[in-house]
Design a protein around this motif. Sequence first.
Motif, PDB file in Angstrom:
ATOM      1  N   ILE A  18      -1.905  -7.126   1.639  1.00 63.25           N
ATOM      2  CA  ILE A  18      -1.891  -6.528   2.975  1.00 63.25           C
ATOM      3  C   ILE A  18      -3.322  -6.152   3.341  1.00 63.25           C
ATOM      4  O   ILE A  18      -4.005  -5.443   2.601  1.00 63.25           O
ATOM      5  CB  ILE A  18      -0.976  -5.296   3.011  1.00 63.25           C
ATOM      6  CG1 ILE A  18       0.443  -5.684   2.590  1.00 63.25           C
ATOM      7  CG2 ILE A  18      -0.959  -4.685   4.403  1.00 63.25           C
ATOM      8  CD1 ILE A  18       1.405  -4.520   2.540  1.00 63.25           C
ATOM      9  N   LEU A  19      -3.760  -6.638   4.499  1.00 66.35           N
ATOM     10  CA  LEU A  19      -5.139  -6.414   4.917  1.00 66.35           C
ATOM     11  C   LEU A  19      -5.327  -5.154   5.750  1.00 66.35           C
ATOM     12  O   LEU A  19      -6.392  -4.541   5.706  1.00 66.35           O
ATOM     13  CB  LEU A  19      -5.657  -7.621   5.707  1.00 66.35           C
ATOM     14  CG  LEU A  19      -5.716  -8.942   4.944  1.00 66.35           C
ATOM     15  CD1 LEU A  19      -6.224 -10.041   5.855  1.00 66.35           C
ATOM     16  CD2 LEU A  19      -6.591  -8.825   3.716  1.00 66.35           C
ATOM     17  N   GLY A  20      -4.348  -4.772   6.555  1.00 62.89           N
ATOM     18  CA  GLY A  20      -4.565  -3.634   7.438  1.00 62.89           C
ATOM     19  C   GLY A  20      -3.284  -3.029   7.955  1.00 62.89           C
ATOM     20  O   GLY A  20      -2.197  -3.611   7.868  1.00 62.89           O
ATOM     21  N   SER A  35      -5.874  -1.227   0.354  1.00 64.31           N
ATOM     22  CA  SER A  35      -6.718  -2.059   1.203  1.00 64.31           C
ATOM     23  C   SER A  35      -7.001  -1.418   2.557  1.00 64.31           C
ATOM     24  O   SER A  35      -8.042  -1.690   3.154  1.00 64.31           O
ATOM     25  CB  SER A  35      -6.065  -3.430   1.415  1.00 64.31           C
ATOM     26  OG  SER A  35      -4.779  -3.289   1.987  1.00 64.31           O
ATOM     27  N   ASP A  36      -6.113  -0.573   3.078  1.00 67.35           N
ATOM     28  CA  ASP A  36      -6.323   0.073   4.370  1.00 67.35           C
ATOM     29  C   ASP A  36      -5.377   1.253   4.480  1.00 67.35           C
ATOM     30  O   ASP A  36      -4.355   1.331   3.770  1.00 67.35           O
ATOM     31  CB  ASP A  36      -6.069  -0.922   5.513  1.00 67.35           C
ATOM     32  CG  ASP A  36      -6.621  -0.408   6.842  1.00 67.35           C
ATOM     33  OD1 ASP A  36      -7.378   0.570   6.822  1.00 67.35           O
ATOM     34  OD2 ASP A  36      -6.280  -0.972   7.893  1.00 67.35           O
ATOM     35  N   LEU A  37      -5.712   2.191   5.374  1.00 68.32           N
ATOM     36  CA  LEU A  37      -4.848   3.330   5.632  1.00 68.32           C
ATOM     37  C   LEU A  37      -5.040   3.799   7.065  1.00 68.32           C
ATOM     38  O   LEU A  37      -6.051   3.478   7.710  1.00 68.32           O
ATOM     39  CB  LEU A  37      -5.109   4.478   4.663  1.00 68.32           C
ATOM     40  CG  LEU A  37      -6.223   5.493   4.966  1.00 68.32           C
ATOM     41  CD1 LEU A  37      -6.043   6.721   4.105  1.00 68.32           C
ATOM     42  CD2 LEU A  37      -7.586   4.907   4.773  1.00 68.32           C
ATOM     43  N   ALA A  38      -4.060   4.556   7.543  1.00 74.24           N
ATOM     44  CA  ALA A  38      -4.108   5.112   8.897  1.00 74.24           C
ATOM     45  C   ALA A  38      -3.332   6.416   8.896  1.00 74.24           C
ATOM     46  O   ALA A  38      -2.342   6.573   8.178  1.00 74.24           O
ATOM     47  CB  ALA A  38      -3.518   4.131   9.915  1.00 74.24           C
ATOM     48  N   ILE A  39      -3.796   7.370   9.712  1.00 72.31           N
ATOM     49  CA  ILE A  39      -3.143   8.659   9.856  1.00 72.31           C
ATOM     50  C   ILE A  39      -2.707   8.818  11.297  1.00 72.31           C
ATOM     51  O   ILE A  39      -3.425   8.449  12.224  1.00 72.31           O
ATOM     52  CB  ILE A  39      -4.090   9.806   9.423  1.00 72.31           C
ATOM     53  CG1 ILE A  39      -3.372  11.160   9.503  1.00 72.31           C
ATOM     54  CG2 ILE A  39      -5.367   9.806  10.225  1.00 72.31           C
ATOM     55  CD1 ILE A  39      -4.160  12.293   8.890  1.00 72.31           C
ATOM     56  N   ALA A  40      -1.490   9.326  11.493  1.00 69.78           N
ATOM     57  CA  ALA A  40      -0.922   9.431  12.838  1.00 69.78           C
ATOM     58  C   ALA A  40       0.067  10.578  12.875  1.00 69.78           C
ATOM     59  O   ALA A  40       0.444  11.162  11.845  1.00 69.78           O
ATOM     60  CB  ALA A  40      -0.251   8.125  13.252  1.00 69.78           C
TER      61      ALA A  40
END
Length: 1000
Positions: free
Chosen positions: A420-422, A711-716
Amino acid sequence: MNTLHQHTTRLTLTPTQGRGKSVEYNDGSLGLVAESVIGSSVLSINSLSASTETNTFAFCAGSVVVLAVINSELGLDQRLVCVKPDALPIQATPTYYNHATPTKATGNRNHVNSPFKDDSPLGSALIDNKADSLRYCPRILIFSVASAISTDLPLACLTEHTFGVRALAFSPDSRWLCSLGDLHDGGFFLWSINPKTGAFRLDSSNRCTTADTIAWMGMNVVSVGTRHVKVWRLEQISSPVKGRRGLESIRDGSSASPIPRTFTGRNCLLGSLQDAVFTCVVGISNDKSVLCTQDGTVCLLDDVSRSQRLLQVAKKDYSITCVTLDQSAGVVWIGGKGVEPEALPLDVLLQSQEPPSVLGKPGVLDEVEKPDTTAICCLNNRVITIDTSHCVAIYSSVSVGDDGPRLSAMKKLPSHDSTILGVVILPKPNKRRSDFLTYSENGRVLYWRWNGTCTSNHLVQMIQPPGHDPTSLNCLQTLGVVQPHETLLTGDRAGILCLSDIDEGIGTCVKAHDGEIYDVALQKVEGGDSVAASCGKDRTIQVFRISRNECLLQQSMVNEHAGPIRKIGLTENANILASMSSDRTIVLHHKVLRTDYSIAFVSIKVITLKASPVTMSLIPGISPTLVVSTADRYIRTISLTQGKVVGSFKTADRSGGEPVVLSRLSIGASHQLSAYGNVVAGFSSVDGSIRLYNTESGLLLAAVQGQTAISDLAIAEAPDIDDGICSKVVSAGVDGTTTVWRLTSSLSHSGLQHESGGIDPSKSQARSVLRPLRRVLSKTEIADFQRTLKDGGDAGISSRSLSPSRVRRKPSRNAILDVSKVPETKSQATGTISTSSDSHQVKPMRASPPSSPRVEMHHGSRRSSLDDLSDKVATGSDVSSINSVAKRSTNILREFRKQIATSKETLDYDIAQGIKEELHATLAVLAQGSLLSDPKGKGTARDCESFDSYLARLIDDRLALRLRTDDKKEHDERETVDATLTSSTDTAAEGSRIEQSLAE
């Protein structure tokens, strides 16, 4: 209560009679708790297990073990087991062989190479690599899966294995645990479990290096592998305890012998299967087992009267990888390469006497595109399978037909089958009612909700160039969502930028870059359109204007950086574009418009950092801020309105460990985090930790280690049942798993809709070999944009020269002025804020020594504007360059005086007043004479008196000398007059005497 074991390649669920303690954390700080996991990392039959007593099955997903219960909608209600590597077990277990690993974790993680074992299937166990540096020291962790008992701490920790653990198996009565080490470990251990306290003790051991998996057959253990089938008997354990008391102690596992016994066994005669590779085994009774081989042979191990006969009972034309027993249906389910699970009735297998007609011809392994079944288990008339694409398939019922039992009503839980890239957070509301999406390198895009439900999927067709190498295929690199149409903008390795409409199944492709595309940025502008910017390996920034299904090139910016451009970002309404490169520079560009609504960006500031930037993220707002992670393990904040670094801090942890480099950053803005200021979330690939920092103070708010490779992370912000709204972090793993973390104020415990066609590769294959689009603006066009910028542009940032940026040669450390002593100055003409650190400014040199006043050291980059000239004057007092500045200033003043004399225009009063003030101030500085050199060449004015004092003293001396000369002349004249008068008086007296004498 049930006990779950998680291990390198084995998970086992079994009922137990012991009880554990519940331990809870509540320190009042922020914490990250794993809430749900998407996908799996199961690579063998040893990573899946089921318990019919609790209707629960467990599988491995990265570094987390998922305890799943199938609900009425064939979904999974998850409970996660994710333990810190330094977690202390509740009960201590003594060690006999591996004394390098402590029984309880010490908590010191400074010497840990990785929190999990890297050379084993990911997520099969929490393997701690602490101990010495010559070998691995894995741990077998025992957990309680009862709902009332916490899974934060293990009940026991077994550390006898030294290099790795391959398989585990609990006995049917839950009083014994058998563990098999890997090839380099070779340990084959039998652990006894105390039914009263639940304590584990090593009872017997042996060595076995050729086995791959194990299973219990009654109270015996069967191990199979490459040309290996062996039966290990529990009753044959040699014990120094004699008599009936010793036999009873062996059976209940309560022997008091401190020395482990020898675990003995006997090999089976393979016969014609002497070269076979046995892949799986399952016990069907107390004296019979079913074994399967890699070439599709199904065997029956008959151990009646301890005969250990091996019979071939069936032959399949595919490789068998897994097998399980369905006691209620009376069948054995097998799974293999490229086929669905197949049922073998037990009565047919038990009645087979190995006739030649049963064997048939050897099967041929056909290459198929279907995924291979890697693990299978049965749970209350339901069959669960996991294939090589990491998808979990649930078969709800088993129907019996003429050909035997068949599976029906399958529900497949999708997952990514590659890296998984993003992760992209989706705005609300959206057409697919999703919260976020993930995309992988093979072009797979999946839409998810926070509970792990997949709402939609899309496959982006990768355009392969003609004559490409099959070993290096084109793959997806980056992805963005265009609002409000929710179309996908993708960039691949070949430099092709594609705009895909999922609903209509159409798309547009352009050749944007010569090489790999690293990042794309999107921002909505006036009129409903969007501005997209892409960057890549070719050091070029492409700016596009995107409408419904059109992608129009607006500008191509080349030579903005000396190295590849890794990251790019756009502020609100695309006012400022920030680009990041590995050449230690960040360039800020300002948006300008023309009357035809065309968009362009003008470079206004170059910020040079002390180390190469790794990643960056934008904090939106009235004063946008750029958060940058650098290779020197710092996080720096850059004000885009001021164009300079306003703060920095090191990424340290609470325990005082070494700082780490954060590979990805995401800005969190929610009501829950408002009390903590601006919060940035990032992860480190060094220790696999996810960290939350406050960008103003640099305080570490939360940290967790729960995923092997991210590989990537996001906060929401996400809705929450209890608190209304909470913050969640989504982390995507290299192993294809996605974990959703819930941010808490305290450490608490707790099908695919359609396949869109997209772009036809056959019609767009020629685009990969075309030259990339370019639109480089001329200097005349940029001048038109700059006039617009001067009329209504941002006055807080100075303009930059039109000449391309060059890499400035780093001066010697001995020639750099101490930056801590140089104050920040502000130019009165342009309002430019200049600083001596982390900016694209010429660092002032030290003054020339008095011994060589005529040597001029010209250092710095060429500037072409008066603003740059004023910046250089304001940032330092370099004597070697002030002569050239003075010459240019003199020429400018001369030209200005000529224009005043010849021009018919009127000069603004404020401008004229400012010129007068500057001229008076300049004359005052020149009057001090601190920078004027001695005309005799004996040194500078710092070594002697100032020039005006010298002139005044010279004049005073001249006047004093003249006064002294005049006084002397006057005195002489006075004396002459007195002498004359005296002589005249004497002459008159003599004449009177003569006259008197004559009269007489």
